[in-house]
Design a protein around this motif. Structure first.
Motif, PDB file in Angstrom:
ATOM      1  N   VAL A   1      -7.674   4.738  -5.732  1.00 44.99           N
ATOM      2  CA  VAL A   1      -7.054   3.948  -6.807  1.00 44.99           C
ATOM      3  C   VAL A   1      -6.131   2.898  -6.208  1.00 44.99           C
ATOM      4  N   ALA A   2      -5.368   3.280  -5.181  1.00 46.42           N
ATOM      5  CA  ALA A   2      -4.503   2.311  -4.497  1.00 46.42           C
ATOM      6  C   ALA A   2      -5.333   1.202  -3.857  1.00 46.42           C
ATOM      7  N   ALA A   3      -6.468   1.581  -3.254  1.00 43.53           N
ATOM      8  CA  ALA A   3      -7.347   0.594  -2.620  1.00 43.53           C
ATOM      9  C   ALA A   3      -7.856  -0.418  -3.639  1.00 43.53           C
ATOM     10  N   LYS A   4      -8.174   0.039  -4.841  1.00 46.58           N
ATOM     11  CA  LYS A   4      -8.666  -0.876  -5.877  1.00 46.58           C
ATOM     12  C   LYS A   4      -7.561  -1.828  -6.337  1.00 46.58           C
ATOM     13  N   MET A   5      -6.320  -1.328  -6.425  1.00 44.94           N
ATOM     14  CA  MET A   5      -5.194  -2.197  -6.764  1.00 44.94           C
ATOM     15  C   MET A   5      -5.030  -3.290  -5.704  1.00 44.94           C
ATOM     16  N   ILE A   6      -5.202  -2.905  -4.436  1.00 45.40           N
ATOM     17  CA  ILE A   6      -5.073  -3.864  -3.345  1.00 45.40           C
ATOM     18  C   ILE A   6      -6.221  -4.874  -3.380  1.00 45.40           C
ATOM     19  N   MET A   7      -7.399  -4.440  -3.812  1.00 45.66           N
ATOM     20  CA  MET A   7      -8.534  -5.362  -3.944  1.00 45.66           C
ATOM     21  C   MET A   7      -8.225  -6.473  -4.948  1.00 45.66           C
ATOM     22  N   PHE A   8      -7.536  -6.127  -6.043  1.00 45.66           N
ATOM     23  CA  PHE A   8      -7.169  -7.139  -7.032  1.00 45.66           C
ATOM     24  C   PHE A   8      -6.196  -8.145  -6.408  1.00 45.66           C
ATOM     25  N   LEU A   9      -5.222  -7.632  -5.645  1.00 45.06           N
ATOM     26  CA  LEU A   9      -4.290  -8.531  -4.957  1.00 45.06           C
ATOM     27  C   LEU A   9      -5.034  -9.407  -3.957  1.00 45.06           C
ATOM     28  N   LYS A  10      -5.980  -8.819  -3.239  1.00 41.77           N
ATOM     29  CA  LYS A  10      -6.741  -9.576  -2.240  1.00 41.77           C
ATOM     30  C   LYS A  10      -7.471 -10.750  -2.881  1.00 41.77           C
ATOM     31  N   LYS A  11      -8.009 -10.544  -4.079  1.00 40.98           N
ATOM     32  CA  LYS A  11      -8.733 -11.640  -4.734  1.00 40.98           C
ATOM     33  C   LYS A  11      -7.790 -12.806  -5.026  1.00 40.98           C
ATOM     34  N   ILE A  12      -6.564 -12.499  -5.465  1.00 37.35           N
ATOM     35  CA  ILE A  12      -5.603 -13.556  -5.774  1.00 37.35           C
ATOM     36  C   ILE A  12      -5.188 -14.297  -4.500  1.00 37.35           C
ATOM     37  N   VAL A  13      -4.929 -13.539  -3.435  1.00 35.72           N
ATOM     38  CA  VAL A  13      -4.504 -14.156  -2.168  1.00 35.72           C
ATOM     39  C   VAL A  13      -5.645 -14.984  -1.568  1.00 35.72           C
ATOM     40  N   THR A  14      -6.862 -14.473  -1.658  1.00 35.15           N
ATOM     41  CA  THR A  14      -8.023 -15.220  -1.161  1.00 35.15           C
ATOM     42  C   THR A  14      -8.223 -16.500  -1.965  1.00 35.15           C
ATOM     43  N   LEU A  15      -7.955 -16.433  -3.260  1.00 35.72           N
ATOM     44  CA  LEU A  15      -8.023 -17.620  -4.112  1.00 35.72           C
ATOM     45  C   LEU A  15      -7.024 -18.675  -3.631  1.00 35.72           C
TER      46      LEU A  15
ATOM     47  N   GLU B   1       0.842  -1.203   0.000  1.00 38.73           N
ATOM     48  CA  GLU B   1       0.000   0.000   0.000  1.00 38.73           C
ATOM     49  C   GLU B   1       0.877   1.254   0.000  1.00 38.73           C
ATOM     50  N   LEU B   2       1.911   1.262   0.834  1.00 38.58           N
ATOM     51  CA  LEU B   2       2.818   2.417   0.886  1.00 38.58           C
ATOM     52  C   LEU B   2       3.503   2.623  -0.457  1.00 38.58           C
ATOM     53  N   PHE B   3       3.907   1.545  -1.117  1.00 38.41           N
ATOM     54  CA  PHE B   3       4.534   1.620  -2.436  1.00 38.41           C
ATOM     55  C   PHE B   3       3.589   2.247  -3.458  1.00 38.41           C
ATOM     56  N   LEU B   4       2.333   1.819  -3.435  1.00 36.85           N
ATOM     57  CA  LEU B   4       1.346   2.363  -4.386  1.00 36.85           C
ATOM     58  C   LEU B   4       1.107   3.850  -4.154  1.00 36.85           C
ATOM     59  N   ARG B   5       1.045   4.235  -2.870  1.00 36.10           N
ATOM     60  CA  ARG B   5       0.752   5.635  -2.533  1.00 36.10           C
ATOM     61  C   ARG B   5       1.938   6.557  -2.793  1.00 36.10           C
ATOM     62  N   THR B   6       3.158   6.053  -2.622  1.00 33.70           N
ATOM     63  CA  THR B   6       4.345   6.899  -2.743  1.00 33.70           C
ATOM     64  C   THR B   6       5.042   6.725  -4.096  1.00 33.70           C
ATOM     65  N   ASN B   7       5.527   5.533  -4.382  1.00 29.79           N
ATOM     66  CA  ASN B   7       6.263   5.322  -5.636  1.00 29.79           C
ATOM     67  C   ASN B   7       5.403   5.484  -6.872  1.00 29.79           C
ATOM     68  N   CYS B   8       4.150   5.016  -6.791  1.00 27.19           N
ATOM     69  CA  CYS B   8       3.249   5.087  -7.942  1.00 27.19           C
ATOM     70  C   CYS B   8       2.365   6.331  -7.915  1.00 27.19           C
ATOM     71  N   SER B   9       2.407   7.074  -6.808  1.00 21.92           N
ATOM     72  CA  SER B   9       1.634   8.328  -6.662  1.00 21.92           C
ATOM     73  C   SER B   9       0.141   8.120  -6.919  1.00 21.92           C
ATOM     74  N   LEU B  10      -0.408   7.009  -6.434  1.00 22.08           N
ATOM     75  CA  LEU B  10      -1.832   6.732  -6.624  1.00 22.08           C
ATOM     76  C   LEU B  10      -2.636   7.357  -5.485  1.00 22.08           C
ATOM     77  N   SER B  11      -3.835   7.790  -5.811  1.00 17.17           N
ATOM     78  CA  SER B  11      -4.737   8.310  -4.783  1.00 17.17           C
ATOM     79  C   SER B  11      -5.185   7.167  -3.884  1.00 17.17           C
ATOM     80  N   ASN B  12      -5.798   7.500  -2.759  1.00 19.42           N
ATOM     81  CA  ASN B  12      -6.232   6.474  -1.812  1.00 19.42           C
ATOM     82  C   ASN B  12      -7.156   5.461  -2.476  1.00 19.42           C
TER      83      ASN B  12
END
Length: 329
Positions: free
Chosen positions: A187-201, A174-185
């Protein structure tokens, strides 16, 4: 028996100086060198750079923190050396990358995050037009590339074992998305949702024994989208636009305003969706792509004129020239 030639093996530690923490500490990175090849990985330790001895490759001094960190570094060096010698005794070829993977516990027999991500995306691509859309596939493809970038930045890894994922991994991502990628809260949350689906799988399929997302809460900020007044909409409609592309964008936007249809639903409209009902009036009869629910919209004068403007000028019986709104970087 002829002994195998030993390769040059070395382990060193250094600070990752381009990753300064808010606390003032820097991560400690391990570097494995075998012959001319080198690989690096995070030790998951950090220290204030003023306490670090570059010459010694360890923390200076004999204080409690220095002893704790130096003992851990010595344990890492010893473990790597043991694995290296064990592989040589077995007659196996030892590379820096292989040694790192064996030490970190994700050899070829273990499932990894990007392997599972890639399989999920490959399956999704095959389902385009059946149970998913190309835009959804592209979002997952971008999400996987973000994770790849994070792994290389944070751990200098090309992949990671699913069993290594934990709450700190998610927070660092999350910190990487917010800082290195300069994503808004959001947009970063949606990226994390995609990761969550893979991990939950992975969790649901028994690849990992616990779900690292169990104690992580994705927070979306409420967004006030605002609205156009009648005067603002009239101004937009009466504005003379000489650039064809912008004129088409304006027409599609106005059409959405008068029909209440979403961008993707307007993009999918064909002339077969524009029908005269039993009451003699013309209606748009379609289904929401997102929910597959049927929707009927009475065709008012303004959207009817927009449809007539493009009638017979578009391929595949499309109603409007809707351009892609997908941005992938």
């Amino acid at each position: 028996m002829r002994s195998m030639k030993r390769s040059t093996f070395k382990v060193a530690f250094f600070l990752k100086r381009n990753a300064l923490r808010k606390s003032g500490n820097m991560p400690i990175v391990a570097r494995i060198s075998i012959d001319a090849a080198t690989v690096q990985f995070s030790t998951k330790l950090e220290i204030n750079p003023e306490a670090w001895s570059v010459a010694l490759g360890r923390v200076a001094g004999r204080g409690g923190e220095a002893l704790r960190i130096n003992n851990t570094l010595d344990s890492i060096r010893t473990a790597l050396a043991n694995i290296y010698h064990e592989q040589h005794e077995k007659g196996n070829t030892v590379t820096a990358e292989k040694l790192k993977n064996l030490f970190l516990g994700h050899d070829d027999s273990q499932a990894t995050l990007l392997q599972l991500f890639a399989k999920h995306n490959s399956d999704s691509e095959r389902l385009i037009g059946i149970s998913t859309t190309r835009s959804t596939y592209k979002k997952y493809d971008l999400a996987m590339r973000r994770v790849e970038e994070f792994l290389r930045y944070q751990y200098n890894l090309s992949d990671i074992s699913l069993k290594e994922l934990n709450l700190n991994f998610i927070r660092d991502y999350e910190l990487f998305l917010r800082t290195n990628c300069s994503l808004s809260n959001n947009v970063a949350a949606k990226m994390i949702m995609f990761l969550k689906k893979i991990v939950t799988l992975a969790f649901n399929n028994g690849m990992i024994s616990s779900n690292p997302f169990a104690n992580y809460h994705i927070k979306l900020n409420r967004v006030d989208r605002g609205y156009l007044t009648n005067e603002e909409l009239e101004t937009m409609m009466s504005k003379e636009i000489n650039i064809k592309r912008l004129d088409q964008v304006r027409d599609v936007f106005v059409f959405c305003c008068f029909t209440g249809l979403s961008y993707v639903d307007v993009r999918n409209l064909t002339h077969s969706n524009v029908r005269t009902s039993f009451d003699g009036k013309v209606w748009i009869m379609t289904k929401r792509q997102k929910t597959d629910n049927p929707v009927n919209v009475l065709l008012l004068d303004v959207p009817r004129m927009i449809i007539e403007k493009y009638s017979g000028k578009l391929p595949c019986q499309l109603v409007l020239p809707v351009m892609s709104n997908q941005i992938t970087t």
